[in-house]
Design an enzyme around this catalytic site. Structure first.
Site, short mmCIF file in Angstrom:
data_model
loop_
_atom_site.label_atom_id
_atom_site.label_comp_id
_atom_site.label_asym_id
_atom_site.label_seq_id
_atom_site.Cartn_x
_atom_site.Cartn_y
_atom_site.Cartn_z
N PHE A 112 -1.96 15.94 5.21
CA PHE A 112 -2.29 15.43 3.74
C PHE A 112 -0.85 15.45 2.96
O PHE A 112 -0.21 16.46 2.95
CB PHE A 112 -3.36 16.06 3.11
N GLU A 137 0.78 -1.09 0.10
CA GLU A 137 -0.16 -0.25 -0.04
C GLU A 137 0.89 1.19 -0.06
O GLU A 137 1.86 1.11 0.23
CB GLU A 137 -0.84 -0.19 1.39
N ASP A 138 0.26 2.50 -0.65
CA ASP A 138 1.05 3.68 -0.33
C ASP A 138 0.92 4.36 1.05
O ASP A 138 2.02 4.76 1.50
CB ASP A 138 0.58 4.61 -1.50
N ASP A 151 -3.82 5.38 6.63
CA ASP A 151 -4.63 6.66 7.06
C ASP A 151 -5.50 5.86 8.36
O ASP A 151 -5.02 5.77 9.43
CB ASP A 151 -5.16 7.51 6.21
N ARG A 201 0.30 12.41 -8.55
CA ARG A 201 0.96 10.94 -8.58
C ARG A 201 2.28 10.91 -9.21
O ARG A 201 3.08 9.90 -8.43
CB ARG A 201 -0.06 9.88 -9.30
P1 IMP Z 1 -7.48 4.96 4.74
O1 IMP Z 1 -8.56 3.88 4.51
O2 IMP Z 1 -7.99 6.13 5.71
O3 IMP Z 1 -6.27 3.90 5.51
O4 IMP Z 1 -6.92 5.46 3.46
C1 IMP Z 1 -6.28 4.66 2.76
C2 IMP Z 1 -6.39 5.47 1.46
O5 IMP Z 1 -6.62 6.86 1.48
C3 IMP Z 1 -4.95 5.27 0.77
O6 IMP Z 1 -4.81 4.18 -0.04
C4 IMP Z 1 -4.96 6.67 -0.09
O7 IMP Z 1 -5.49 6.23 -1.36
C5 IMP Z 1 -5.71 7.50 0.75
N1 IMP Z 1 -5.13 8.57 1.53
C6 IMP Z 1 -4.84 8.65 2.82
N2 IMP Z 1 -4.28 9.43 3.26
C7 IMP Z 1 -3.82 10.07 1.99
C8 IMP Z 1 -2.91 11.19 1.87
O8 IMP Z 1 -2.36 11.99 2.68
N3 IMP Z 1 -2.61 11.70 0.71
C9 IMP Z 1 -3.28 11.00 -0.51
N4 IMP Z 1 -3.89 9.89 -0.16
C10 IMP Z 1 -4.51 9.40 0.99
#
Ligand code: IMP
Length: 179
Positions: free
Chosen positions: A155, A102-103, A106, A168
């Site tokens: 962010f 994963e990138d 969050d 990206r």
């Molecule tokens: P989560 O479900 O809240 O953990 O978020 C996961 C997804 O949200 C990641 O795979 C990203 O695509 C996106 N995401 C969360 N934080 C960021 C950020 O700071 N920048 C860009 N994308 C984010």
């Protein structure tokens, strides 16, 4: 410090490309060591992980397979929490050692859903490699196994991560100046 505008919003350089690459090599080395003699199946999650997966896998020297999948997309600058079914999986997961790539984690909602979906398919083991980890934003009990950088809940954009579909392509990771 280097600044850039993405989709009308100002960002400043946060983690340089060379720092990212160095860390990614370290993660790959740890994976090579831990999975020696095994053949893991890497599952990078598109779109965000494409740069991370590419650099990571170039440094993975053990035998492995790769299957990119797609799940949710991010809505603006807040995590929507809405996830979709995993699509694009072209390898069987049953009995395999899975490494999800994963990138960023969050809230952890996406990873929780992804782990549920993967575990339903009866893998031998599942580990998670994430480039970025916003531990302070976590709402689910997710503990990734390989973490590039733990970052605060700001962010970020670049190196695969987007802001409403933009940014990206940036080689460094940038953080928002104002939110
Ligand atoms: P989560 O479900 O809240 O953990 O978020 C996961 C997804 O949200 C990641 O795979 C990203 O695509 C996106 N995401 C969360 N934080 C960021 C950020 O700071 N920048 C860009 N994308 C984010």
């Amino acid at each position: 410090m280097k600044k850039t505008i993405v989709n009308g919003q100002e960002f400043k350089c946060y983690i340089t490309h060379s720092k990212i690459k160095k860390r990614v090599v370290e993660l790959a080395k740890a994976i090579n060591k831990e999975y020696e003699g095994r053949t893991p199946l890497f599952i990078p999650v598109l779109n965000g992980s494409f740069m991370f997966a590419s650099d990571l896998l170039k440094n993975v020297s053990i035998q492995s397979n790769v299957s990119f999948i797609k799940i949710q997309s991010y809505d603006g600058m807040k995590s929507s929490g809405k996830t979709k079914e995993l699509i694009g999986l072209d390898h069987s997961i049953e009995g395999r050692d899975i490494i999800i790539v994963e990138d960023i984690i969050d809230t952890g909602l996406t990873m929780e859903q992804l782990l549920k979906a993967v575990n339903k398919l009866k893998p031998a083991s599942v580990k998670v490699a994430t480039l970025l980890f916003k531990r302070e934003c976590l709402q689910k009990p997710i503990e990734p196994d390989y973490v590039g950088f733990e970052i605060p809940g700001r962010f970020v954009v670049g190196y695969g991560l987007d802001f409403d579909g933009y940014g990206r392509n940036l080689k460094h990771i940038y953080k928002a100046v104002l939110e």
